[in-house]
Design a protein around this motif. Sequence first.
Motif, PDB file in Angstrom:
ATOM      1  N   LEU A  77       0.826  -1.203   0.000  1.00  0.00           N
ATOM      2  CA  LEU A  77       0.000   0.000   0.000  1.00  0.00           C
ATOM      3  C   LEU A  77       0.862   1.256   0.000  1.00  0.00           C
ATOM      4  CD1 LEU A  77      -2.926  -0.927   2.412  1.00  0.00           C
ATOM      5  CD2 LEU A  77      -2.999  -0.630  -0.053  1.00  0.00           C
ATOM      6  N   LYS A  78       1.970   1.210   0.729  1.00  0.00           N
ATOM      7  CA  LYS A  78       2.864   2.368   0.759  1.00  0.00           C
ATOM      8  C   LYS A  78       3.463   2.604  -0.628  1.00  0.00           C
ATOM      9  CE  LYS A  78       6.343   4.524   3.543  1.00  0.00           C
ATOM     10  NZ  LYS A  78       5.813   5.259   4.669  1.00  0.00           N
ATOM     11  N   ALA A  79       3.876   1.531  -1.298  1.00  0.00           N
ATOM     12  CA  ALA A  79       4.432   1.651  -2.654  1.00  0.00           C
ATOM     13  C   ALA A  79       3.367   2.174  -3.618  1.00  0.00           C
ATOM     14  CB  ALA A  79       4.962   0.293  -3.124  1.00  0.00           C
ATOM     15  N   PHE A  80       2.135   1.687  -3.450  1.00  0.00           N
ATOM     16  CA  PHE A  80       1.039   2.158  -4.299  1.00  0.00           C
ATOM     17  C   PHE A  80       0.783   3.648  -4.073  1.00  0.00           C
ATOM     18  CE2 PHE A  80      -3.599   2.774  -4.950  1.00  0.00           C
ATOM     19  CZ  PHE A  80      -3.623   2.578  -6.317  1.00  0.00           C
ATOM     20  N   ALA A  81       0.809   4.067  -2.822  1.00  0.00           N
ATOM     21  CA  ALA A  81       0.610   5.475  -2.496  1.00  0.00           C
ATOM     22  C   ALA A  81       1.714   6.326  -3.116  1.00  0.00           C
ATOM     23  CB  ALA A  81       0.563   5.680  -0.986  1.00  0.00           C
ATOM     24  N   GLN A 128       3.371   5.648  -5.819  1.00  0.00           N
ATOM     25  CA  GLN A 128       3.112   5.694  -7.260  1.00  0.00           C
ATOM     26  C   GLN A 128       2.036   6.734  -7.573  1.00  0.00           C
ATOM     27  OE1 GLN A 128       2.143   1.565  -8.030  1.00  0.00           O
ATOM     28  NE2 GLN A 128       4.050   1.293  -9.169  1.00  0.00           N
ATOM     29  N   LEU A 129       0.989   6.768  -6.768  1.00  0.00           N
ATOM     30  CA  LEU A 129      -0.087   7.735  -6.992  1.00  0.00           C
ATOM     31  C   LEU A 129       0.430   9.160  -6.861  1.00  0.00           C
ATOM     32  CD1 LEU A 129      -3.194   6.214  -5.181  1.00  0.00           C
ATOM     33  CD2 LEU A 129      -2.881   6.556  -7.622  1.00  0.00           C
ATOM     34  N   VAL A 130       1.239   9.390  -5.849  1.00  0.00           N
ATOM     35  CA  VAL A 130       1.747  10.738  -5.591  1.00  0.00           C
ATOM     36  C   VAL A 130       2.674  11.200  -6.710  1.00  0.00           C
ATOM     37  CG1 VAL A 130       3.240  12.060  -4.035  1.00  0.00           C
ATOM     38  CG2 VAL A 130       1.440  10.632  -3.101  1.00  0.00           C
ATOM     39  N   SER A 131       3.365  10.285  -7.353  1.00  0.00           N
ATOM     40  CA  SER A 131       4.328  10.672  -8.384  1.00  0.00           C
ATOM     41  C   SER A 131       3.721  10.760  -9.786  1.00  0.00           C
ATOM     42  CB  SER A 131       5.508   9.700  -8.395  1.00  0.00           C
ATOM     43  OG  SER A 131       5.076   8.417  -8.797  1.00  0.00           O
ATOM     44  N   LEU A 132       2.405  10.582  -9.920  1.00  0.00           N
ATOM     45  CA  LEU A 132       1.765  10.671 -11.234  1.00  0.00           C
ATOM     46  C   LEU A 132       1.820  12.092 -11.776  1.00  0.00           C
ATOM     47  CD1 LEU A 132      -1.482   8.529 -10.747  1.00  0.00           C
ATOM     48  CD2 LEU A 132       0.557   7.887 -12.020  1.00  0.00           C
ATOM     49  N   SER A 133       1.985  12.203 -13.085  1.00  0.00           N
ATOM     50  CA  SER A 133       1.913  13.513 -13.735  1.00  0.00           C
ATOM     51  C   SER A 133       0.450  13.901 -13.887  1.00  0.00           C
ATOM     52  CB  SER A 133       2.584  13.457 -15.110  1.00  0.00           C
ATOM     53  OG  SER A 133       1.800  12.666 -15.994  1.00  0.00           O
ATOM     54  N   VAL A 134       0.200  15.145 -14.241  1.00  0.00           N
ATOM     55  CA  VAL A 134      -1.175  15.607 -14.436  1.00  0.00           C
ATOM     56  C   VAL A 134      -1.857  14.796 -15.522  1.00  0.00           C
ATOM     57  CG1 VAL A 134      -2.604  17.565 -15.118  1.00  0.00           C
ATOM     58  CG2 VAL A 134      -0.659  17.921 -13.612  1.00  0.00           C
TER      59      VAL A 134
END
Length: 126
Positions: free
Chosen positions: A4-8, A10-16
């Motif tokens: 879940l931490k890795a998934f979070a 990944q979400l935070v590092s998404l571009s617009v």
Amino acid sequence: MADLKAFAEQLVSLSVKEVNELAQILKEEYGIEPAAAAPVMVAGGAAAGGGAAAEEKTSFNVVLKAAGPNKLNVVKVVKELTGLGLKEAKELVDGAPKPVKEGVAKAEADDLVAKLKEAGAEVEVQ
């Protein structure tokens, strides 16, 4: 928990662009309307170093789309606003669509648009 931490992360590092694509997938494939989630993810991306994507635009381009029926008035206004000579202002108007001024503040862009529209021109702010 590590997944879940890795998934979070990944979400935070998404571009617009990626956030918009994710929102589209959630809506179309799962029926989830992520309208409230998208700004949170964008804000999270800004905190992780993607600050340019979340910043408000401060520099605008005023583009003359067409001179309209009062071309002579538009040429005069372009000459006055840009400081160009009469010949250069006429060439700019004749070559529409062309930028009249680039990299100006919002207030100045609005002022330019108002003056050009008053003269009869079709104008756009980018």
